[in-house]
Design an enzyme around this catalytic site. Structure first.
Site, mmCIF file in Angstrom:
data_model
loop_
_atom_site.group_PDB
_atom_site.id
_atom_site.type_symbol
_atom_site.label_atom_id
_atom_site.label_comp_id
_atom_site.label_asym_id
_atom_site.label_seq_id
_atom_site.Cartn_x
_atom_site.Cartn_y
_atom_site.Cartn_z
ATOM 1 N N GLU A 10 24.441 -16.582 42.124
ATOM 2 C CA GLU A 10 25.565 -17.462 41.752
ATOM 3 C C GLU A 10 26.696 -17.358 42.781
ATOM 4 O O GLU A 10 27.851 -17.093 42.440
ATOM 5 C CB GLU A 10 26.059 -17.145 40.329
ATOM 6 C CG GLU A 10 25.003 -17.456 39.287
ATOM 7 C CD GLU A 10 25.509 -17.554 37.844
ATOM 8 O OE1 GLU A 10 26.683 -17.231 37.586
ATOM 9 O OE2 GLU A 10 24.707 -17.967 36.979
ATOM 10 N N GLU A 47 17.571 -17.386 35.593
ATOM 11 C CA GLU A 47 18.386 -17.052 34.416
ATOM 12 C C GLU A 47 18.320 -18.256 33.495
ATOM 13 O O GLU A 47 18.641 -19.375 33.913
ATOM 14 C CB GLU A 47 19.844 -16.772 34.789
ATOM 15 C CG GLU A 47 20.044 -15.432 35.458
ATOM 16 C CD GLU A 47 21.508 -15.094 35.723
ATOM 17 O OE1 GLU A 47 22.387 -15.502 34.924
ATOM 18 O OE2 GLU A 47 21.776 -14.425 36.732
HETATM 19 O O1 AHR Z 1 23.388 -13.273 32.410
HETATM 20 C C1 AHR Z 1 24.765 -13.121 32.385
HETATM 21 C C2 AHR Z 1 25.441 -13.710 33.614
HETATM 22 O O2 AHR Z 1 25.288 -15.093 33.616
HETATM 23 C C3 AHR Z 1 24.912 -13.271 34.952
HETATM 24 O O3 AHR Z 1 25.449 -12.061 35.371
HETATM 25 C C4 AHR Z 1 25.357 -14.389 35.849
HETATM 26 O O4 AHR Z 1 24.490 -14.558 36.951
HETATM 27 C C5 AHR Z 1 25.395 -15.595 34.937
HETATM 28 O O5 AHR Z 1 26.573 -16.289 35.050
#
Ligand code: AHR
Length: 523
Positions: free
Chosen positions: A204, A327
């Protein structure tokens, strides 16, 4: 996309009389019955087992307590890693585990996490709760965990606050068999280099990973990746570029254009909830309207993947570059009384059905989606495992992963679904979600979720090219749409036999209970 869904409404019945996907759909469908056609001899590609991957961040109680309890703990452990959690996770066959973040990855300095534990420096985990991180779980402990689980390690490197030298040396420490870093690894007790099949260059980086523009990240990516060396024995390591969160096609476009020659994969993050990023909604207190809202947000993954792949195709028409949804999952308001910043939440049948829809969609896009990592494995967001000190339970989402092991490395079959729209959905989304594959033993595995929170539904399945000999089914459900497992009632949501299956020649009729996920196996 291979699996096609059509909604039967009074208005669309006339439309259905015309040829769809090369064949005519007969206009005799009765509302309340869903029609699934499966081409048993088709082959739409291999469903990578890595689609069923996981993610463990130094966040809340995911790593500490979730995995790491230390060698002196009263909780049964092997070299500090708790046995009950590893045993439970072995049943869902975790294929790949991403670590150490998340946002934490771009703050992590790996050298702080090697060597004797009592002399490792501590740091403040400023992203997650402002707590002290003593670095007792580092590279060696993570690799040990992966070996216990039989999972491939997917390391996320630090671009945001790290240096090129630091990243280069980490890769060398883990995967080289000569030089100063290999010597240091050996001094720390590991002779053989590890295999690291996946290395992420930042996380990110448009947000917590450095607040970069796509142009700036592209330049950084090109520089960092140059020193992420594939040492002998680890020649196939994939270099993974940071993609957008949700559908930021501008980020994707710029990074694909500038870096495509230098990457093997690019990522997508997708979280779903029913409110907004400020107030996301309760994990357990919701009505059918909020259930439907989550389903609407979940099924968007289909069109999102299609738009994403369109951009990838533009810069990579030969489909060399893989897409990792590294994610994904539900994100709810933090559980009352839990530590602020620890992202602990309960997990109900609604989460389970949402997970089933996501996974069916990843399967359908398996020509590009080669990995996905649900967030996160223990005690954080849409977890598989919840712990309370020595106690441990598995969640409804865990059971979805258990049922879906049937798809690991299987062949995706072509299937066509004609179904009703979901009652109460303004967007008229589908009421059923399906994925069909054939495993190496020739068994056809159908995973099917009923998105309706209140009504059961009948699915009539037409098997083209197969006369089945035997059919069995399993269903995941609880009494209510918000049923969940707790430390007092750990089996409120569980898998039982799916009894309502009727087989007649090459037709199968199945009744799916409301808010359920099923696996039907045909031999
Ligand atoms: O999964 C929680 C958070 O969500 C992670 O650290 C980040 O990559 C995303 O914004």
């Amino acid at each position: 996309m291979l699996k096609k869904t059509v909604f039967l409404t009074a208005m669309s019945l006339t439309f259905l009389a015309v040829p769809l996907w090369g064949k005519t759909v007969i206009n005799e469908q009765v509302q309340g019955k869903q029609l699934l056609t499966i081409k048993a001899e088709s082959d739409k590609g291999r469903i990578s087992r890595n689609i069923y991957g996981h993610f463990a961040e130094h966040l809340g109680r995911c790593v500490y307590e979730g995995f790491w309890v230390g060698e002196d703990s009263d909780i049964a452990n092997v070299r500090g890693i708790r046995t009950d959690v590893v045993d439970a996770l072995k049943k869902i066959q975790v294929p790949v585990l991403r670590w150490p973040g998340g946002c934490f990855a771009d703050k992590y300095h790996w050298m702080d996490g090697i060597g004797p534990r009592d002399s490792r420096p501590s740091m403040i985990n400023t992203f997650w709760g402002g707590v002290e991180e003593d670095n007792s779980f580092g590279t060696h402990e993570f690799m040990d965990l992966c070996e216990m689980l039989g999972a491939s390690p997917y390391i996320a490197g630090n671009v945001g606050s790290g240096t090129v030298k630091e990243m280069q040396e980490w890769v060398e420490y883990m995967t080289a068999d000569m030089g100063a870093m290999a010597k240091l690894r050996k001094l720390n007790g590991r002779q053989e280099p590890w295999k690291v099949p996946f290395f992420g260059i930042g996380n990110e980086n448009w947000g917590c990973g450095g607040e970069m523009t796509p142009e700036y990240y592209s330049d950084e990516y090109r520089k960092f990746q140059n020193y992420v060396v594939r040492f002998p024995g680890n020649e196939n390591m994939k270099k993974v570029a940071c993609g957008p969160g949700d559908l930021n096609l501008h980020w994707l476009e710029v990074v694909m254009r500038n870096c495509n020659r230098f990457m093997d994969a690019i990522t997508l993050h997708r979280y779903v909830f029913t409110g907004n990023w400020g107030v996301k909604g309760s994990a357990t207190q919701f009505n059918s309207e909020l259930w439907v809202k989550l389903m609407e947000n979940t099924v968007e993954i289909d069109s999102m993947l299609e738009k994403f792949v369109e951009v990838m195709d533009k810069y990579d028409p030969r489909k060399r570059i893989e897409l990792y949804v590294d994610e994904w999952g539900t994100w709810w308001d933090q559980e009352a009384g839990s530590h602020p910043g620890f992202l602990y939440q309960q997990n109900t049948m609604r989460d389970a059905v949402s997970a089933a829809v996501f996974l069916n969609s990843f399967n359908a896009h398996c020509d590009r989606v080669k990995m996905a990592n649900i967030a996160q494995i223990n005690n954080v967001l849409q977890a598989m495992i919840l712990t309370d000190g020595p106690k441990m339970i598995v969640t409804p989402t865990y059971h979805v992963f258990e049922l879906y092991t049937a798809h690991h490395d299987a062949t995706l079959l072509e299937s066509e679904l004609v179904c009703d729209p979901l009652a109460g959905s303004e967007k008229k989304i589908q009421s059923v979600s399906v994925s069909v594959s054939k495993d190496s033993a020739g068994t056809i595995n159908i995973t099917v979720a009923n998105l309706d929170p209140e009504n059961s539904t009948e699915v009539i399945c037409d098997l083209v090219g197969l006369t089945p000999k035997a059919v069995t089914g399993k269903v995941l459900n609880g009494k209510a749409m918000n049923s969940h497992n707790s430390f007092d009632t750990p089996a409120e949501v569980s898998v039982t036999e799916l009894k309502d299956i009727e087989l007649q020649a090459d037709k199968l009729t199945v009744t799916l209970p409301a808010h359920s996920v099923s696996l039907i196996q045909i031999k």
